[in-house]
Design an enzyme around this catalytic site. Structure first.
Site, short mmCIF file in Angstrom:
data_model
loop_
_atom_site.label_atom_id
_atom_site.label_comp_id
_atom_site.label_asym_id
_atom_site.label_seq_id
_atom_site.Cartn_x
_atom_site.Cartn_y
_atom_site.Cartn_z
N ASP A 66 0.87 -1.18 0.00
CA ASP A 66 0.00 0.00 0.00
C ASP A 66 0.91 1.23 0.00
O ASP A 66 1.63 1.48 0.97
CB ASP A 66 -0.89 -0.02 1.24
CG ASP A 66 -1.90 1.13 1.27
OD1 ASP A 66 -1.66 2.14 0.57
OD2 ASP A 66 -2.91 1.01 1.97
N ASN A 93 2.43 6.98 -10.21
CA ASN A 93 1.19 6.78 -10.99
C ASN A 93 0.00 6.35 -10.15
O ASN A 93 -1.15 6.64 -10.51
CB ASN A 93 1.47 5.72 -12.07
CG ASN A 93 0.20 5.18 -12.70
OD1 ASN A 93 -0.44 5.88 -13.48
ND2 ASN A 93 -0.18 3.96 -12.35
N TYR A 162 -10.83 14.58 -5.37
CA TYR A 162 -9.89 14.02 -6.36
C TYR A 162 -9.24 15.14 -7.16
O TYR A 162 -8.02 15.17 -7.33
CB TYR A 162 -10.64 13.06 -7.28
CG TYR A 162 -9.81 12.50 -8.41
CD1 TYR A 162 -8.79 11.60 -8.17
CD2 TYR A 162 -10.07 12.88 -9.73
CE1 TYR A 162 -8.02 11.09 -9.22
CE2 TYR A 162 -9.32 12.37 -10.78
CZ TYR A 162 -8.30 11.47 -10.51
OH TYR A 162 -7.55 10.97 -11.55
N LYS A 166 -5.25 16.41 -7.39
CA LYS A 166 -4.46 16.49 -8.62
C LYS A 166 -3.99 17.92 -8.89
O LYS A 166 -2.90 18.12 -9.43
CB LYS A 166 -5.28 15.95 -9.80
CG LYS A 166 -5.60 14.46 -9.73
CD LYS A 166 -4.35 13.58 -9.74
CE LYS A 166 -4.69 12.11 -9.99
NZ LYS A 166 -3.51 11.22 -9.94
P1 NDP Z 1 -6.49 1.86 -12.38
O1 NDP Z 1 -7.54 1.79 -11.33
O2 NDP Z 1 -6.57 0.95 -13.54
O3 NDP Z 1 -5.05 1.74 -11.71
C1 NDP Z 1 -4.73 2.40 -10.53
C2 NDP Z 1 -3.51 1.78 -9.92
O4 NDP Z 1 -3.21 2.47 -8.68
C3 NDP Z 1 -3.72 0.31 -9.58
O5 NDP Z 1 -2.57 -0.42 -9.92
C4 NDP Z 1 -3.93 0.33 -8.08
O6 NDP Z 1 -3.44 -0.88 -7.50
C5 NDP Z 1 -3.04 1.49 -7.67
N1 NDP Z 1 -3.39 2.00 -6.35
C6 NDP Z 1 -4.50 2.68 -5.97
N2 NDP Z 1 -4.49 2.92 -4.65
C7 NDP Z 1 -3.32 2.37 -4.18
C8 NDP Z 1 -2.73 2.28 -2.90
N3 NDP Z 1 -3.30 2.80 -1.81
N4 NDP Z 1 -1.54 1.64 -2.78
C9 NDP Z 1 -0.94 1.10 -3.87
N5 NDP Z 1 -1.44 1.16 -5.12
C10 NDP Z 1 -2.63 1.79 -5.25
O7 NDP Z 1 -6.52 3.38 -12.87
P2 NDP Z 1 -5.60 4.17 -13.93
O8 NDP Z 1 -4.60 3.30 -14.52
O9 NDP Z 1 -6.52 4.90 -14.80
O10 NDP Z 1 -4.93 5.24 -12.94
C11 NDP Z 1 -3.54 5.56 -12.99
C12 NDP Z 1 -3.37 7.04 -12.73
O11 NDP Z 1 -3.95 7.77 -13.81
C13 NDP Z 1 -4.05 7.54 -11.46
O12 NDP Z 1 -3.19 8.44 -10.79
C14 NDP Z 1 -5.27 8.27 -11.98
O13 NDP Z 1 -5.69 9.30 -11.10
C15 NDP Z 1 -4.74 8.81 -13.29
N6 NDP Z 1 -5.77 9.18 -14.26
C16 NDP Z 1 -6.58 8.23 -14.84
C17 NDP Z 1 -7.55 8.60 -15.77
C18 NDP Z 1 -8.45 7.62 -16.44
O14 NDP Z 1 -9.41 8.04 -17.13
N7 NDP Z 1 -8.22 6.34 -16.33
C19 NDP Z 1 -7.74 10.01 -16.14
C20 NDP Z 1 -6.82 10.92 -15.50
C21 NDP Z 1 -5.89 10.51 -14.60
P3 NDP Z 1 -4.20 -1.77 -6.42
O15 NDP Z 1 -5.68 -1.62 -6.63
O16 NDP Z 1 -3.66 -3.13 -6.70
O17 NDP Z 1 -3.72 -1.24 -5.10
#
Ligand code: NDP
Length: 278
Positions: A66, A93, A162, A166
């Site tokens: 985490d 990310n 959120y 950002k």
């Molecule tokens: P996903 O939900 O597909 O991926 C998010 C990732 O973040 C997962 O691998 C998740 O892993 C990890 N994560 C979340 N919380 C935690 C935590 N507490 N500890 C460790 N890992 C964590 O979303 P995206 O790929 O879309 O998101 C990636 C980034 O892009 C984010 O910062 C998001 O804000 C940004 N973004 C996305 C957009 C979109 O439309 N998709 C638009 C604009 C920005 P796990 O659940 O295994 O912990």
């Protein structure tokens, strides 16, 4: 020689979506990568995709953690240094628009939701960056933060916490970019628009609803002028560009928008003026 040969990268949030695509791309391009997330099963899927691309297991460090916890941040960093001996690239990310526990949106969202949202999208980035600075100073490394077009200047009334997180992250990128370039560390960020990932599911949308949301949005030119939904690979390629000093060495503290044109559309221009003026 591949563009990241000899480089060591940490990509947080690489158990899904954008982070996964970035980890696979970096590894294919020669990097030794630390992949990390909380969900062990999804993280293993990322690892398998990397191995299926022909990358040696020696080049992958998989850490279930985490990123909001001190222990998680320390494990991500210490195992990277133990396995690969250095750190060249940090991709911050991991992030999410965490749903309110009461299902509330807008100003009705709870203060607990504010804390949790800021924790993952901002505080964890600051904490992991601070811990990584000595190592990135040694390598003259790169940081790429993943922000969002939700950061402003337009409003996002449904998910204020959120977008606040950002927006603050963008200022953190600018501040650290100037503070750290004196040590040879470059800091930049990407602001994705709508990208088809697990983001919707993490917000509490059922899988089918999430898929419908993305496919519908892509058909509305006032939402996505490019007419296609963004894919994780689109963002991964932009991250690679900013993480590669050979292609972007003079870019410092930049916020690169990758959104198919979404953030350029004004409500005014969503109307068909020829019909309105009849
Ligand atoms: P996903 O939900 O597909 O991926 C998010 C990732 O973040 C997962 O691998 C998740 O892993 C990890 N994560 C979340 N919380 C935690 C935590 N507490 N500890 C460790 N890992 C964590 O979303 P995206 O790929 O879309 O998101 C990636 C980034 O892009 C984010 O910062 C998001 O804000 C940004 N973004 C996305 C957009 C979109 O439309 N998709 C638009 C604009 C920005 P796990 O659940 O295994 O912990």
């Amino acid at each position: 020689m591949a563009r990241f040969t000899g480089k060591v990268a940490i990509i947080t949030g690489s158990s899904n979506g954008i982070g996964r695509a970035t980890a696979v791309l970096f590894a294919k391009e020669g990097a030794q990568v630390t992949i990390t997330g909380r969900n062990a099963q999804r993280l293993e899927e990322t690892k398998q995709q990397i191995l299926a691309a022909g990358v040696s297991e020696q080049n992958v460090n998989s850490v279930v953690a985490d990123v909001t916890t001190d222990a998680g941040q320390d494990e991500i960093l210490s195992t990277t240094l133990a396995k690969f001996g250095k750190l060249d690239i940090l991709v911050n990310n991991a992030g999410a628009a965490i749903p309110d526990s009461q299902g509330k949106t807008g100003t009705a969202q709870s203060i607990e939701n504010y804390d949790a949202t800021l924790n993952v999208n901002l505080r964890s980035v600051i904490a992991l960056t601070k811990k990584s600075i000595p190592h990135l100073t040694t390598t003259k490394g790169e940081i790429v933060n993943i922000s969002s077009i939700a950061s402003g200047p337009r409003s996002t009334p449904e998910f204020p916490h959120y977008s606040i997180a950002k927006a603050a992250l963008d200022q953190y990128t600018r501040n650290t970019a100037i503070d750290l370039i004196q040590h040879g560390i470059r800091v930049n960020s990407i602001s994705p628009g709508l990208v088809a990932t697990g983001f919707g599911s993490a917000m509490g949308m059922p899988e089918e609803v999430s898929k419908k949301f993305y496919s519908t949005m892509a058909t509305m030119k006032e939402c996505v002028p490019a007419g296609v939904m963004g894919q994780p690979q689109d963002i991964a390629e932009a991250i690679a560009f900013l993480a590669d000093r050979k292609t972007s060495s003079y870019i410092i503290g930049h916020q690169l928008v990758v959104d198919g044109g979404s953030s350029l559309v004004m409500g005014l221009h969503c109307q068909d003026f020829s019909k309105l003026l009849q």
